[in-house]
Design an enzyme around this catalytic site. Structure first.
Site, PDB file in Angstrom:
ATOM      1  N   ASP A 175      38.850  44.840  52.306  1.00  0.00           N
ATOM      2  CA  ASP A 175      38.720  44.717  50.848  1.00  0.00           C
ATOM      3  C   ASP A 175      38.803  43.269  50.387  1.00  0.00           C
ATOM      4  OD1 ASP A 175      39.644  47.635  51.318  1.00  0.00           O
ATOM      5  OD2 ASP A 175      38.791  47.558  49.307  1.00  0.00           O
ATOM      6  N   ARG A 234      39.934  47.724  39.496  1.00  0.00           N
ATOM      7  CA  ARG A 234      40.795  47.769  40.699  1.00  0.00           C
ATOM      8  C   ARG A 234      41.019  46.315  41.110  1.00  0.00           C
ATOM      9  NH1 ARG A 234      39.230  51.845  45.379  1.00  0.00           N
ATOM     10  NH2 ARG A 234      41.478  51.729  45.761  1.00  0.00           N
ATOM     11  N   ARG A 248      34.014  54.354  45.448  1.00  0.00           N
ATOM     12  CA  ARG A 248      35.047  53.559  46.123  1.00  0.00           C
ATOM     13  C   ARG A 248      34.448  52.863  47.340  1.00  0.00           C
ATOM     14  NH1 ARG A 248      34.399  55.445  50.446  1.00  0.00           N
ATOM     15  NH2 ARG A 248      36.079  54.152  51.190  1.00  0.00           N
TER      16      ARG A 248
END
Ligand code: MRU
Length: 343
Positions: A220, A85, A48
């Site tokens: 992100d 994702r 992650r």
């Protein structure tokens, strides 16, 4: 930096990842040999952090290409990795870059090597913002585990530590998956950083008591106007920081900027399983059938960001101009051996 935990390894033709779900209790590497294992590692958050999933996916695409002779089957598998994702743009960016290259493994290795050099530059550029002994609040995990390099936001603080600035890190635990408590606190220890762990809800009292000089987080995805998607709770911190007149910084590589998006309203926000909220360490902490809202990210408006720390330098408002300037910069690899990399 011998005690840096390596998030992703490619050794003897095998892609491996450190299963971050087991940290801090156990250090275990697992192989990612096929589409199921690559997508599973990303979707489960075993791997992650925005830049890290980009690096991992880059290797993953090279692995899939070497296994799959059928072009359609490869394209379908690569698409699955690309959409494992939705929020971090680094994932799609890395997959597209590797797919467009002639030698996919060489491109993945280049992306990984560049990430280390980019992180080092972000750290070097960011330390100018912090005075000796600064007390800095951070959220989620943005260290080596999150980038497969040296880190972005936490990388700046690690660089500050190495430069003798001895920052004190206030670590938000980061509900619901505790990336701050499990990963950031661990990385602070390993880097010799002085750190204090707090629950997310303690940020306001820490600021009100004058215990926070600055906030620094990663990202992100960042839109052209500076709107920034990052771990859920980041927006709360930005509002609190503005209220207490504390600078709020975002550290991120150019690959996290999505120049196609005019504002954060266009950023897709991942919503994850209710069980992440209703249970903790395998134990129920809410009725199992509770109705849950579990967004993994939120969007901080660009006007709350005091500066972006990038590998090209510090970006200041107005972001419409400074981010457009970043968009026009040459590729990082082209600059590695040139004189000036500053924004
Ligand atoms: O859901 P995660 O753990 O992947 O979320 C990570 C974050 O929000 C980080 O702050 C972000 O990816 C920046 S990583 C340098």
């Amino acid at each position: 930096m011998n005690d840096v935990l390596e998030a992703v390894r490619f050794e003897d033709g095998v892609l491996q990842y450190l299963d971050q779900r087991l940290l801090p209790g156990e250090i275990r590497y697992e192989p990612a040999r096929n589409c199921e294992e690559i997508v599973g590692a990303i979707a489960s958050l075993a791997v992650r952090g925005a830049p890290c999933i980009g690096v991992f996916a880059a290797y993953g695409i090279a692995v899939l290409r070497s296994r799959e002779i059928d072009d359609d089957a490869f394209a379908a598998a690569a698409d699955r990795v690309r959409s494992a994702r939705p929020t971090a743009v680094n994932l799609a960016w890395a997959v597209d870059r590797v797919r467009a290259s002639d030698d996919m493994l060489a491109e993945a290795l280049a992306i990984h090597a560049e990430q280390r050099s980019i992180d080092a530059a972000i750290g070097e550029n960011g330390i100018a913002l912090f005075s000796k002994g600064a007390r800095v609040l951070t959220h989620c995990n943005t260290g080596p585990l999150a980038t497969a390099g040296y880190g972005t936001a936490l990388g700046v603080l690690i660089a500050a530590q190495r430069a003798g600035l001895a920052p004190h890190v206030l670590v938000d635990e980061t509900r619901p998956l505790l990336q701050g408590a499990r990963l950031t606190y661990l990385e602070c220890r390993r880097a010799g950083l002085d750190a204090t762990l707090q629950v997310d809800a303690a940020a306001a009292i820490s600021m009100a008591r004058g215990r926070v000089d600055a906030v620094i987080v990663g990202a992100d995805r960042i839109a052209r106007n500076g709107d920034t998607a990052n771990k859920i709770g980041t927006y709360n911190l930005a509002i609190l920081a503005a209220h207490h007149n504390i600078p709020f910084y975002v550290a991120a590589p150019r690959s996290t900027f999505d120049f196609a998006l005019a504002s954060g309203a266009e950023i897709p926000i991942e919503e994850r399983a209710p069980s992440e909220v209703t249970s903790l360490g395998g134990r129920l902490v809410a009725p199992e059938d509770a109705v849950v809202f579990n967004p993994a990210f939120d969007v901080t408006p660009g006007h709350l960001v005091a500066a972006f720390i990038t590998e090209y330098g510090i970006l200041r408002p107005p972001y419409g101009e400074s981010i457009a300037g970043l968009a026009g910069r040459p590729h990082w690899s082209a600059l590695l051996h040139s004189e000036s990399t500053r924004a």
